[in-house]
Scaffold this motif. Sequence first.
Motif, PDB file in Angstrom:
ATOM      1  N   VAL A  81      -2.845 -81.648  39.488  1.00  0.00           N
ATOM      2  CA  VAL A  81      -4.244 -81.867  39.830  1.00  0.00           C
ATOM      3  C   VAL A  81      -5.068 -81.190  38.748  1.00  0.00           C
ATOM      4  O   VAL A  81      -4.986 -79.972  38.556  1.00  0.00           O
ATOM      5  CB  VAL A  81      -4.578 -81.282  41.218  1.00  0.00           C
ATOM      6  CG1 VAL A  81      -6.026 -81.562  41.581  1.00  0.00           C
ATOM      7  CG2 VAL A  81      -3.639 -81.867  42.271  1.00  0.00           C
ATOM      8  N   THR A  82      -5.829 -81.967  38.012  1.00  0.00           N
ATOM      9  CA  THR A  82      -6.585 -81.422  36.889  1.00  0.00           C
ATOM     10  C   THR A  82      -7.895 -82.182  36.760  1.00  0.00           C
ATOM     11  O   THR A  82      -8.195 -83.062  37.554  1.00  0.00           O
ATOM     12  CB  THR A  82      -5.745 -81.506  35.595  1.00  0.00           C
ATOM     13  OG1 THR A  82      -6.411 -80.799  34.539  1.00  0.00           O
ATOM     14  CG2 THR A  82      -5.518 -82.949  35.173  1.00  0.00           C
ATOM     15  N   SER A  89     -10.521 -82.685  39.369  1.00  0.00           N
ATOM     16  CA  SER A  89     -10.618 -81.274  39.700  1.00  0.00           C
ATOM     17  C   SER A  89     -11.385 -80.508  38.634  1.00  0.00           C
ATOM     18  O   SER A  89     -11.998 -81.084  37.741  1.00  0.00           O
ATOM     19  CB  SER A  89      -9.217 -80.684  39.912  1.00  0.00           C
ATOM     20  OG  SER A  89      -9.293 -79.427  40.551  1.00  0.00           O
ATOM     21  N   THR A  90     -11.297 -79.190  38.735  1.00  0.00           N
ATOM     22  CA  THR A  90     -12.109 -78.309  37.908  1.00  0.00           C
ATOM     23  C   THR A  90     -11.319 -77.763  36.727  1.00  0.00           C
ATOM     24  O   THR A  90     -10.099 -77.888  36.648  1.00  0.00           O
ATOM     25  CB  THR A  90     -12.631 -77.131  38.750  1.00  0.00           C
ATOM     26  OG1 THR A  90     -11.517 -76.468  39.363  1.00  0.00           O
ATOM     27  CG2 THR A  90     -13.565 -77.625  39.841  1.00  0.00           C
ATOM     28  N   VAL A 109      -4.574 -76.460  35.641  1.00  0.00           N
ATOM     29  CA  VAL A 109      -3.864 -77.142  36.727  1.00  0.00           C
ATOM     30  C   VAL A 109      -4.254 -76.492  38.044  1.00  0.00           C
ATOM     31  O   VAL A 109      -4.115 -75.279  38.223  1.00  0.00           O
ATOM     32  CB  VAL A 109      -2.344 -77.059  36.519  1.00  0.00           C
ATOM     33  CG1 VAL A 109      -1.616 -77.788  37.648  1.00  0.00           C
ATOM     34  CG2 VAL A 109      -1.953 -77.644  35.164  1.00  0.00           C
ATOM     35  N   THR A 110      -4.740 -77.292  38.961  1.00  0.00           N
ATOM     36  CA  THR A 110      -5.182 -76.801  40.262  1.00  0.00           C
ATOM     37  C   THR A 110      -3.988 -76.655  41.197  1.00  0.00           C
ATOM     38  O   THR A 110      -3.244 -77.611  41.429  1.00  0.00           O
ATOM     39  CB  THR A 110      -6.212 -77.766  40.875  1.00  0.00           C
ATOM     40  OG1 THR A 110      -7.343 -77.844  40.005  1.00  0.00           O
ATOM     41  CG2 THR A 110      -6.668 -77.286  42.234  1.00  0.00           C
ATOM     42  N   THR A 111      -3.815 -75.454  41.735  1.00  0.00           N
ATOM     43  CA  THR A 111      -2.669 -75.171  42.592  1.00  0.00           C
ATOM     44  C   THR A 111      -3.026 -75.133  44.077  1.00  0.00           C
ATOM     45  O   THR A 111      -2.139 -75.088  44.931  1.00  0.00           O
ATOM     46  CB  THR A 111      -2.037 -73.824  42.209  1.00  0.00           C
ATOM     47  OG1 THR A 111      -3.038 -72.800  42.286  1.00  0.00           O
ATOM     48  CG2 THR A 111      -1.482 -73.880  40.794  1.00  0.00           C
ATOM     49  N   SER A 112      -4.302 -75.101  44.378  1.00  0.00           N
ATOM     50  CA  SER A 112      -4.721 -75.096  45.784  1.00  0.00           C
ATOM     51  C   SER A 112      -6.169 -75.557  45.858  1.00  0.00           C
ATOM     52  O   SER A 112      -6.913 -75.512  44.877  1.00  0.00           O
ATOM     53  CB  SER A 112      -4.582 -73.704  46.409  1.00  0.00           C
ATOM     54  OG  SER A 112      -5.419 -72.771  45.740  1.00  0.00           O
TER      55      SER A 112
END
Length: 473
Positions: free
Chosen positions: A432-433, A193-194, A203-206
């Motif tokens: 998700v990272t 992820s970004t 941390v990607t939440t969506s």
Amino acid sequence: MSELNDTANLQYIDELWEESILPSLADYVRIPAKSPLFDAEWEANGYIEEAVELMVQWVKRQAVPGLDIDVHRLPGRTPTILMTLDSQSDETVLIYGHLDKQPEFSGWEPGLEPFVPVFRDEKLYGRGGADDGYAIYAAIAAIKSLQAQGLPLPRIVILIEASEESGSPDLAHYMDELDEPIGNPGLVIALDSTAGNYDQLWVTTSLRGMLIADLTVKVLTEGVHSGAAGGIVPSSFRLLRQLISRLEDENTGTILPDFLSEQIPEVRRHEAMLAGNVLAATFEDMYPFAGNGKPITDDPTELVLNNTWAASLAVTGLGGAPSPEDAGNVLRPETTARLALRIPPTIDATAAAEELGTLLTAAAPNGAEVQLDMHEPCAGWHAPLTTDRLRNSLSRASTAYFSADAMYIGCGGSIPFMEFLANKLPEAQFVVTGVLGPRSNAHGPNEFLHIPCAKKITAVTAALLYDWGQQSD
């Protein structure tokens, strides 16, 4: 029970990256392992298999005690690497990554090429290093670092697929076949992820979903002289633009239909405000704006939400038109636009695709022939709320290795795997990272892996594995 030594963890990981990971990653960059969507002859060309072999052999050389390594192959589908490390713990952690790549793209700076690794300013340039070749190396390095300290680990499953850049069409088949060895993970770590910057854990939440479609407007069966037809025959480009205006306000970029809007949860709005405050001074430097270009608003919270929860449109390709130097005075018979429509995380992508088809093809202007060829809709994803225990673990790890607290933010892109896995594992927590920070430019020219950030993400992964392994039944 021994505690994780953060200094020793980061030092071990730094040395492994320098001595072993970076040379192997450079070899991986050299392999044009394009995803099947971009290489129809991927099986015959053998590049994906070459990348699999490179990574598997590297893992075997690491001699990780207790690690089982298998490459699974289904007929006509890209291979999948599955590695398992058993444990006395009842907790299972699944680590995800992929090894297939986007195509070359144009516009690489002098001295840089998609499949030539270049080390410059603590970055590794080349296609795939950051998206997502580093993932398997980071996962193994995290395990080795914990084992070097003699620390207990949870049961770990590492899954590396090879069709993600094509929308993960092969993944569901492997998940069904590998259901037993994968088990029931309570934590999923996805390293694809970004990052808003390279200074802390993001941390990607969506994830937004995506609809890709080719919209074609045809006004003639063949081209005719523009002087003879101009003013009588409508321009296919003008009619195409008119149809796209049903979808997007060309002055603001706002996506107009109600079926593409969504209520933003308050917790995500609050996280967007915090992330916007951190990123406010950097938005103008995140992207290579031309001329005096700048973001579409000065409100940092709105920019974050625009990118993560609002729908947005990009026209990523045009067909039916010659290059300017080859253009004659001809009124062209048709124009095609490749539409890449990002949709809110919680929108039903299949239903939205149907409504989009009706919107763009009904009541064709000037009676033109209009065709919309939809690709497979890609669903978005909204993470379950992070438990306090995991949030504390993330905060501690980010502070230990980045000297800054963890940040939570949505991602404007898509990872098809996430929605699929969320449905399969409804009780799991997700981290998700990734390392795709400012200017890293995955999918475009000059893609790079930010090496210091990748090392720290690896250390964070080790810390999360350690913490998760301490959970009681």
